[in-house]
Design a protein around this motif. Structure first.
Motif, mmCIF file in Angstrom:
data_model
loop_
_atom_site.group_PDB
_atom_site.id
_atom_site.type_symbol
_atom_site.label_atom_id
_atom_site.label_comp_id
_atom_site.label_asym_id
_atom_site.label_seq_id
_atom_site.Cartn_x
_atom_site.Cartn_y
_atom_site.Cartn_z
ATOM 1 N N ASP A 39 0.834 -1.197 0.000
ATOM 2 C CA ASP A 39 0.000 0.000 0.000
ATOM 3 C C ASP A 39 0.875 1.256 0.000
ATOM 4 O OD1 ASP A 39 -2.715 1.360 0.636
ATOM 5 O OD2 ASP A 39 -1.360 2.094 2.210
ATOM 6 N N LYS A 40 0.542 2.206 -0.877
ATOM 7 C CA LYS A 40 1.371 3.410 -1.024
ATOM 8 C C LYS A 40 1.504 4.197 0.273
ATOM 9 C CE LYS A 40 1.292 4.682 -5.858
ATOM 10 N NZ LYS A 40 1.095 5.767 -6.792
ATOM 11 N N LYS A 41 0.404 4.359 0.982
ATOM 12 C CA LYS A 41 0.471 5.136 2.226
ATOM 13 C C LYS A 41 1.347 4.432 3.250
ATOM 14 C CE LYS A 41 -3.769 7.801 1.822
ATOM 15 N NZ LYS A 41 -5.064 8.115 2.421
ATOM 16 N N LEU A 42 1.248 3.123 3.340
ATOM 17 C CA LEU A 42 2.091 2.369 4.267
ATOM 18 C C LEU A 42 3.553 2.464 3.847
ATOM 19 C CD1 LEU A 42 2.382 0.588 6.739
ATOM 20 C CD2 LEU A 42 1.863 -1.393 5.270
ATOM 21 N N HIS A 43 3.796 2.366 2.565
ATOM 22 C CA HIS A 43 5.150 2.520 2.017
ATOM 23 C C HIS A 43 5.752 3.856 2.468
ATOM 24 C CE1 HIS A 43 8.251 2.268 -1.170
ATOM 25 N NE2 HIS A 43 8.016 3.540 -1.343
ATOM 26 N N HIS A 44 4.976 4.921 2.350
ATOM 27 C CA HIS A 44 5.466 6.245 2.751
ATOM 28 C C HIS A 44 5.702 6.333 4.258
ATOM 29 C CE1 HIS A 44 5.115 7.810 -1.232
ATOM 30 N NE2 HIS A 44 3.804 7.713 -1.260
ATOM 31 N N LEU A 45 4.795 5.745 5.047
ATOM 32 C CA LEU A 45 4.967 5.773 6.500
ATOM 33 C C LEU A 45 6.261 5.058 6.896
ATOM 34 C CD1 LEU A 45 1.323 5.042 7.725
ATOM 35 C CD2 LEU A 45 2.518 7.258 7.736
ATOM 36 N N ILE A 46 6.528 3.925 6.278
ATOM 37 C CA ILE A 46 7.750 3.166 6.558
ATOM 38 C C ILE A 46 8.977 3.996 6.188
ATOM 39 C CG2 ILE A 46 9.133 1.198 5.770
ATOM 40 C CD1 ILE A 46 6.409 -0.324 5.561
ATOM 41 N N HIS A 47 8.967 4.555 4.998
ATOM 42 C CA HIS A 47 10.112 5.359 4.553
ATOM 43 C C HIS A 47 10.340 6.552 5.478
ATOM 44 C CE1 HIS A 47 10.751 4.059 0.107
ATOM 45 N NE2 HIS A 47 10.810 3.044 0.952
ATOM 46 N N LEU A 48 9.263 7.207 5.832
ATOM 47 C CA LEU A 48 9.379 8.389 6.678
ATOM 48 C C LEU A 48 9.858 8.019 8.076
ATOM 49 C CD1 LEU A 48 9.119 11.397 7.107
ATOM 50 C CD2 LEU A 48 6.668 11.063 7.486
ATOM 51 N N ARG A 49 9.289 6.976 8.660
ATOM 52 C CA ARG A 49 9.683 6.615 10.035
ATOM 53 C C ARG A 49 11.138 6.192 10.091
ATOM 54 N NH1 ARG A 49 10.593 7.993 14.260
ATOM 55 N NH2 ARG A 49 10.532 6.626 16.066
ATOM 56 N N ALA A 50 11.590 5.375 9.159
ATOM 57 C CA ALA A 50 13.002 4.972 9.146
ATOM 58 C C ALA A 50 13.902 6.189 8.946
ATOM 59 C CB ALA A 50 13.255 3.932 8.058
ATOM 60 N N SER A 51 13.505 7.092 8.069
ATOM 61 C CA SER A 51 14.314 8.288 7.815
ATOM 62 C C SER A 51 14.378 9.188 9.042
ATOM 63 C CB SER A 51 13.752 9.061 6.613
ATOM 64 O OG SER A 51 13.838 8.270 5.442
ATOM 65 N N MET A 62 11.749 14.648 1.607
ATOM 66 C CA MET A 62 11.269 14.018 0.380
ATOM 67 C C MET A 62 10.076 13.101 0.661
ATOM 68 S SD MET A 62 13.325 11.618 -2.336
ATOM 69 C CE MET A 62 13.728 10.370 -1.120
ATOM 70 N N HIS A 63 10.158 12.295 1.719
ATOM 71 C CA HIS A 63 9.089 11.342 2.000
ATOM 72 C C HIS A 63 7.832 12.029 2.547
ATOM 73 C CE1 HIS A 63 11.620 8.205 0.686
ATOM 74 N NE2 HIS A 63 12.506 8.410 1.644
ATOM 75 N N LEU A 64 7.989 13.138 3.244
ATOM 76 C CA LEU A 64 6.812 13.924 3.636
ATOM 77 C C LEU A 64 6.079 14.431 2.400
ATOM 78 C CD1 LEU A 64 8.153 16.009 6.646
ATOM 79 C CD2 LEU A 64 6.201 14.434 6.698
ATOM 80 N N ARG A 65 6.821 14.981 1.457
ATOM 81 C CA ARG A 65 6.220 15.503 0.224
ATOM 82 C C ARG A 65 5.523 14.381 -0.544
ATOM 83 N NH1 ARG A 65 8.072 14.875 -4.481
ATOM 84 N NH2 ARG A 65 10.235 14.619 -3.864
#
Length: 149
Positions: A39-51, A62-65
């Motif tokens: 899921d795209k939203k989950l993908h973004h949450l994962i990227h953002l949290r790790a970052s 970048m991941h917030l945007r």
């Protein structure tokens, strides 16, 4: 020369220039991981949290945007850092975020079996594989970017 001045000896290594064959391979791996149906939203949450954990300001921005562009709400983004203590995230998202934190901040005391059990309540093994690969990839990208700080 001041303590903060950069000399040729201390300048960041431009991996894209030093070993140019690596970035296309990493981009291909990222593309393959992205095609696994997470899921795209989950993908973004994962990227953002790790970052966030890795302190990669470039990646956080970048991941917030990207998350906003794909419809993630500002309220959830604001509370991502305290995801375990709020009701903004589903149980599946919380399981994925717990997995993200466990694979980003490695600790020999982590109970990976219980985390996998929590994941299996919401995800198939293929989806857990996609989550794991996504987490591994963002951690790699974060480390490359942070190495240039």
């Amino acid at each position: 020369m001041t303590a903060t001045a950069t000399s040729a000896n201390t300048a960041p290594v431009r991996i894209d220039l030093a070993i140019p064959e690596v970035f296309p391979a990493l981009l291909k791996a990222s593309e393959t991981i992205g095609s696994l149906g997470l899921d795209k939203k989950l993908h973004h949450l994962i990227h953002l949290r790790a970052s966030q954990i890795n302190g990669c300001a470039f990646c956080v921005k970048m991941h917030l945007r990207e998350a906003r562009e794909d419809g993630e709400t500002q309220d959830r983004l604001d509370r991502l850092i305290v995801w375990a203590h709020v009701n903004d995230f589903s149980e599946a998202e919380k399981a994925a975020l717990a997995w993200t934190e466990a694979l980003t901040e490695l600790d020999h005391k982590t109970d990976y079996a219980s985390l996998r059990g929590r994941l299996r309540a919401s995800f198939s093994d293929k989806e857990i594989g996609a989550l794991t690969a996504t987490i591994g990839m963002i951690n790699l990208w974060n480390r490359i970017q942070v190495s240039a700080h």
